[in-house]
Design a protein around this motif. Structure first.
Motif, PDB file in Angstrom:
ATOM      1  N   PRO A 174       0.819  -1.227   0.000  1.00  0.00           N
ATOM      2  CA  PRO A 174       0.000   0.000   0.000  1.00  0.00           C
ATOM      3  C   PRO A 174       0.848   1.270   0.000  1.00  0.00           C
ATOM      4  CG  PRO A 174      -0.875  -1.596   1.567  1.00  0.00           C
ATOM      5  CD  PRO A 174       0.458  -2.112   1.118  1.00  0.00           C
ATOM      6  N   CYS A 194      -5.197  -5.418  -9.956  1.00  0.00           N
ATOM      7  CA  CYS A 194      -3.815  -5.602  -9.528  1.00  0.00           C
ATOM      8  C   CYS A 194      -3.071  -6.611 -10.401  1.00  0.00           C
ATOM      9  CB  CYS A 194      -3.777  -6.062  -8.072  1.00  0.00           C
ATOM     10  SG  CYS A 194      -4.549  -7.693  -7.791  1.00  0.00           S
ATOM     11  N   ASP A 230      -5.663  -6.243  -2.499  1.00  0.00           N
ATOM     12  CA  ASP A 230      -4.696  -6.450  -3.579  1.00  0.00           C
ATOM     13  C   ASP A 230      -3.324  -6.817  -3.018  1.00  0.00           C
ATOM     14  OD1 ASP A 230      -6.628  -5.911  -5.437  1.00  0.00           O
ATOM     15  OD2 ASP A 230      -5.987  -3.851  -5.833  1.00  0.00           O
ATOM     16  N   SER A 266      -4.589  -1.570  -2.509  1.00  0.00           N
ATOM     17  CA  SER A 266      -5.509  -1.775  -1.393  1.00  0.00           C
ATOM     18  C   SER A 266      -5.011  -2.957  -0.568  1.00  0.00           C
ATOM     19  CB  SER A 266      -6.915  -2.061  -1.910  1.00  0.00           C
ATOM     20  OG  SER A 266      -6.938  -3.332  -2.569  1.00  0.00           O
TER      21      SER A 266
END
Length: 398
Positions: A104, A358, A113, A110
């Motif tokens: 992150p 992602c 992900d 996120s």
């Protein structure tokens, strides 16, 4: 396809031999062969071979895991007890936690992900680690402490743990929901896979005792049964948690426990099979690698990969805390738990195929982790084991 296979073996063996002459792991030459011959550079491999690549890599993995089982004495694992068990999941948990912290911040991911990326990166490669540990066992390095045996078993279970988590997280990302019961699949698949494998190995030992067969025929039978165990995992998907790869290794363990003399002879046969399977495995892994990812990746992904490896190293040390191993032996286990290849090649592209946002970045990270950690990890093992481990035949002189 025949022309492609000829190129795979001739060029793979040649570049592997050159790498060995340069005191580098031979798999580095084989990986480079795959990149060179693959669709992203010279494009000399037939699409029909590339279409079978995943299955051929799995067959090669069956061979090395069975060979590991035929050499792995359960008494060696019991000697290490708790640390051997913790190595199966603690390092992977630390590495996933590291990615959850770093991705992150550095990649703008996120948490979900980042969790998917963490499960892709966290799996170590039995195809790299197991042959190295078998070589150490043959030379007697670290065997009295059970270090190669512990690393082999931990690496195999580690993959089961990570793949179950990957399946859960990608399911959530595709619009599903995460149920805590999904976590119960991890111990259930490990226990069921181990029990089925041990039982199969025990039954095979009885069959080989009653029916006289050449060792070559026994190897073919064991290889065929290993294939059936893998297909059971596919057949049970979504219904019964079952680890086929762990069952394959435990089948060899069961055979060794009941008929050690037969297992030793079959292990020698499997060592010869691995000569061809190793080339096929690493060349085809290399063929999945797109070198352009190296230029487009940026330093952020590299920072995530190496940062996560540092977290994994801490996880290994935590798992080994309280063990009887010396600090230099613990450091060797940290290095041995570095290489990644087969799992990343198998699942690295799945988030992209699923249409997840992602996906491109996860595939890039998977490719880079193969290129960086497989040769570096193998090189670290080869360069340090004589200094960090004690050879069993030298114990009397100490």
């Amino acid at each position: 396809m025949i022309f492609s296979l000829s190129l795979v073996f001739l060029v793979g063996l040649t570049l592997g031999g050159i790498a060995r002459r340069l005191r580098l792991p031979s798999l580095l030459g084989m990986l480079f062969t795959g990149i060179l011959l693959g669709p992203f550079v010279l494009d000399l491999l037939d699409p029909s071979l590339l279409g079978l690549s995943a299955e051929l890599r799995r067959i090669a993995l069956l061979i090395i895991l069975t060979r590991a089982g035929l050499s792995l004495d359960l008494a060696d694992l019991r000697r290490n007890g708790r640390p051997a068990l913790l190595l199966c999941f603690v390092p992977a948990c630390f590495e996933i936690a590291g990615v959850l912290l770093l991705a992150p911040l550095l990649l703008g991911f996120s948490l979900l992900d980042a969790a998917i990326l963490g499960t892709v990166l966290a799996a170590v490669s039995p195809a790299v680690i197991v042959p190295k540990m078998l070589s150490l066992m043959e030379q007697g390095y670290g065997t009295k402490q059970g270090i190669p045996q512990m690393v082999m078993a931990g690496a195999s279970v580690d993959d089961v743990f990570v793949i179950v988590l990957f399946t859960a997280f990608t399911g959530v990302a595709q619009g599903g929901s995460f149920a805590p019961m999904q976590l119960l699949q991890i111990p259930a698949s490990i226990v069921l896979g181990a029990l089925v494998g041990l039982l199969t190995g025990g039954l095979l030992s009885l069959f080989f005792e009653k029916v006289h067969l050449r060792d070559s025929i026994k190897v073919l039978i064991l290889l065929a049964i290993s294939g059936l165990l893998i297909t059971l995992e596919t057949a049970f998907t979504g219904r019964i948690p079952f680890s086929g790869l762990l069952a394959v290794m435990c089948c060899g363990i069961g055979l060794l426990r009941c008929r050690p003399e037969v297992a030793q002879r079959m292990g020698a046969k499997y060592a010869k099979l691995w000569v061809a399977a190793e080339v096929l495995l690493f060349v085809l892994v290399g063929a999945t690698v797109d070198p352009t990812y190296i230029y487009s990746s940026g330093l952020q992904i590299l920072a995530v990969i190496f940062g996560a490896l540092c977290f994994r190293g801490v996880g290994v040390l935590v798992a080994l805390s309280g063990s009887r191993l010396q600090w230099k032996e613990r450091f060797f286990v940290v290095l041995a738990y570095m290489p990644k290849a087969t799992v990343q090649a198998a699942i690295g592209g799945l988030p992209l195929a699923m249409g997840l946002s992602c996906g491109p970045m996860v595939l890039t990270a998977a490719v880079l982790s193969i290129l960086l950690t497989a040769p570096l990890g193998a090189l670290a093992i080869d360069a340090t084991y004589r200094h960090l481990l004690t050879a069993e035949n030298l114990l009397g002189e100490d």
